[in-house]
Design an enzyme around this catalytic site. Structure first.
Site, PDB file in Angstrom:
ATOM      1  N   ALA A  72      58.858 105.028  39.978  1.00  0.00           N
ATOM      2  CA  ALA A  72      60.200 104.441  39.990  1.00  0.00           C
ATOM      3  C   ALA A  72      61.032 104.843  38.782  1.00  0.00           C
ATOM      4  CB  ALA A  72      60.100 102.922  40.085  1.00  0.00           C
ATOM      5  N   THR A  73      60.408 105.017  37.627  1.00  0.00           N
ATOM      6  CA  THR A  73      61.190 105.415  36.449  1.00  0.00           C
ATOM      7  C   THR A  73      61.851 106.765  36.671  1.00  0.00           C
ATOM      8  OG1 THR A  73      59.876 104.107  34.905  1.00  0.00           O
ATOM      9  CG2 THR A  73      61.066 105.986  33.991  1.00  0.00           C
ATOM     10  N   ASN A 152      60.732  91.950  37.537  1.00  0.00           N
ATOM     11  CA  ASN A 152      59.323  92.142  37.201  1.00  0.00           C
ATOM     12  C   ASN A 152      58.773  91.062  36.282  1.00  0.00           C
ATOM     13  OD1 ASN A 152      61.299  93.741  35.637  1.00  0.00           O
ATOM     14  ND2 ASN A 152      59.571  94.124  34.270  1.00  0.00           N
ATOM     15  N   GLN A 180      59.077  95.841  42.617  1.00  0.00           N
ATOM     16  CA  GLN A 180      58.288  94.616  42.686  1.00  0.00           C
ATOM     17  C   GLN A 180      58.274  93.985  44.073  1.00  0.00           C
ATOM     18  OE1 GLN A 180      56.229  93.443  40.500  1.00  0.00           O
ATOM     19  NE2 GLN A 180      56.756  94.802  38.809  1.00  0.00           N
ATOM     20  N   SER A 200      57.158 102.284  43.224  1.00  0.00           N
ATOM     21  CA  SER A 200      55.939 102.956  42.749  1.00  0.00           C
ATOM     22  C   SER A 200      54.722 102.426  43.496  1.00  0.00           C
ATOM     23  CB  SER A 200      55.746 102.713  41.245  1.00  0.00           C
ATOM     24  OG  SER A 200      56.785 103.282  40.490  1.00  0.00           O
ATOM     25  N   HIS A 202      51.595 102.064  42.516  1.00  0.00           N
ATOM     26  CA  HIS A 202      50.575 101.285  41.804  1.00  0.00           C
ATOM     27  C   HIS A 202      50.877  99.790  41.752  1.00  0.00           C
ATOM     28  CE1 HIS A 202      52.607 100.641  37.785  1.00  0.00           C
ATOM     29  NE2 HIS A 202      53.380 101.574  38.305  1.00  0.00           N
ATOM     30  N   THR A 241      54.717 121.140  41.999  1.00  0.00           N
ATOM     31  CA  THR A 241      53.634 121.069  42.975  1.00  0.00           C
ATOM     32  C   THR A 241      53.404 119.626  43.412  1.00  0.00           C
ATOM     33  OG1 THR A 241      52.551 122.973  41.960  1.00  0.00           O
ATOM     34  CG2 THR A 241      51.188 121.576  43.382  1.00  0.00           C
ATOM     35  N   CYS A 322      56.392  97.530  30.088  1.00  0.00           N
ATOM     36  CA  CYS A 322      57.143  98.615  29.447  1.00  0.00           C
ATOM     37  C   CYS A 322      57.775  98.190  28.123  1.00  0.00           C
ATOM     38  CB  CYS A 322      58.226  99.121  30.389  1.00  0.00           C
ATOM     39  SG  CYS A 322      57.566  99.836  31.905  1.00  0.00           S
TER      40      CYS A 322
END
Length: 390
Positions: A72-73, A152, A180, A200, A202, A241, A322
């Site tokens: 996401a960043t 978050n 989130q 994201s 994760h 890649t 973060c």
């Protein structure tokens, strides 16, 4: 003493099924997805195509609207920088919110130094924006509204459907960081007219290092130049890649996401027992719409860092992963008019589908003991008990 993980808004445990789906593309079908001249390259390419299809189906969008990146960043940087550049002739005004993730706020601060004007919408004490203020802030030179789906730290959910409708009415692009919310609630992008969305893997039991950027196909195509130039991967939108195994894991993790009502039940029981057993606590945004897994609580007159040190067997957080190394109080809580003392006393609990009832009960028991012990030696707590401070 068992290990308890309650920091799932930072990252989640990878599901075993996700790892199983990824392993063949690390050990056997390890080809470059762009090398379609041979078998293992084609296998990798087909696996990426399947992941794209899985994600598109889950979000109710077209496969051509899904692009893979590192998270996401990167998505936030791609969109904010790209839109500011591509739409500079139309205007140099972007609207966001004071409680956005630091990836948004830091990027906006850099854009301000290049002449872009940013409006930072305030929030009320429960962390909510005023929709009328958003409407009134949109100007003829506004090129983008950037507001997250769910916070978050506090877990506060913004009314993204209403925001999208306002932006559509005003003919302004709406970009949503849904990091989130994806995996915790269903998002139907056919029903909610969000133009651009990122998240994201994760955060919903997928691998780290992979994310998704959704860009709606419109009659007048949305112009976002690539942040990373290279080959023609992702139709020239993101060079480099393709990271096949994590992309496979992202698709697998997303199609496995289901609603787990027990998570909210455990969160509510956690809050109920903390209220009963620990005096002088404050649940941030308690009466607002929140993520079902998130509770951000201030334990007044002691430090969150002291609580976490006293509970080394429980993974907790004092806010965003973060910003955890910063000495400043949470910018989210400050925007919600929380005092510095209460901000520094705040601990975030974030649960997942792997959280058990026994873990919640053990957390409540150990937390109550730790807070009582810490307060017994706290000068601030003694001053409060003596009525000398509020």
């Amino acid at each position: 003493m068992s290990w308890i993980y309650l920091d799932n808004n930072a990252t989640t445990k990878m599901a075993s099924e996700v790892l199983d789906a990824m392993l063949p593309f690390l050990q056997e079908s390890y080809g470059n997805a762009s090398s379609v001249q041979h078998r293992i390259g084609r296998e990798a390419n087909q696996a990426v195509a399947l992941a794209r299809e899985q994600i598109a189906q889950k979000l109710h969008v077209k496969e051509s609207e899904i692009f893979f990146n590192s998270g996401a960043t990167e998505g936030i940087n791609t969109v904010l920088r790209g839109i500011a550049h591509a739409y500079a002739r139309k205007g140099k005004h972007i609207i966001t919110c004071q409680t956005e993730h630091k990836a948004v706020l830091s990027t906006c601060a850099q854009l301000e130094r290049t002449g872009v004007e940013i409006t930072y919408l305030p929030v009320n004490k429960t962390g909510e924006i005023a929709l009328q203020m958003l409407r009134d802030s949109i100007r003829p030179d506004t090129i983008l509204v950037c507001i997250m789906a769910a916070n978050n730290e506090s877990g506060i959910i913004h009314p993204i459907s209403a925001i999208a409708e306002i932006c559509q009415e005003k003919d302004v692009l709406f970009f949503c960081d849904a990091t989130q919310l994806v995996g915790k609630q269903e998002i139907d992008l056919q029903r909610i007219p969000i133009d651009i969305l990122t998240f994201s893997a994760h955060k919903f039991h997928g691998p780290t290092g992979v994310g998704v950027l959704y860009v709606r196909r419109k009659r007048k195509p949305i112009q976002i130049p690539p942040l990373i130039s290279g080959g023609q991967q992702e139709n020239g939108f993101r060079g480099g890649t393709l990271n096949v195994a994590p992309i496979v894991g992202c698709g697998k993790a997303l199609i496995m996401t289901n609603l787990h009502p027990e998570i909210e039940q455990y969160r509510d029981e956690l809050e109920k027992q903390i209220k009963l057993q620990i005096p002088e606590i404050m649940i941030h945004g308690e009466h607002a719409q929140r993520l079902s897994n998130t509770s951000f609580i201030a334990f007044r007159h002691i430090k969150a860092a002291e609580i976490m040190t006293a509970l080394p067997h429980i993974a907790l957080s004092s806010g965003s992963a973060c910003t955890s190394g910063l000495l400043d109080p949470s910018h989210v809580l400050k925007a919600m008019a929380v005092s510095d003392d209460d901000a520094f006393a705040s601990v975030r609990f974030s649960l997942s589908k792997f959280t058990t009832k026994a873990e919640v009960e053990e957390t409540i028991n150990d937390l109550a003991k730790a807070v009582s012990r810490l307060r017994s030696s706290s000068p601030a707590w003694q001053l409060f008990k003596d009525g000398l401070i509020s």
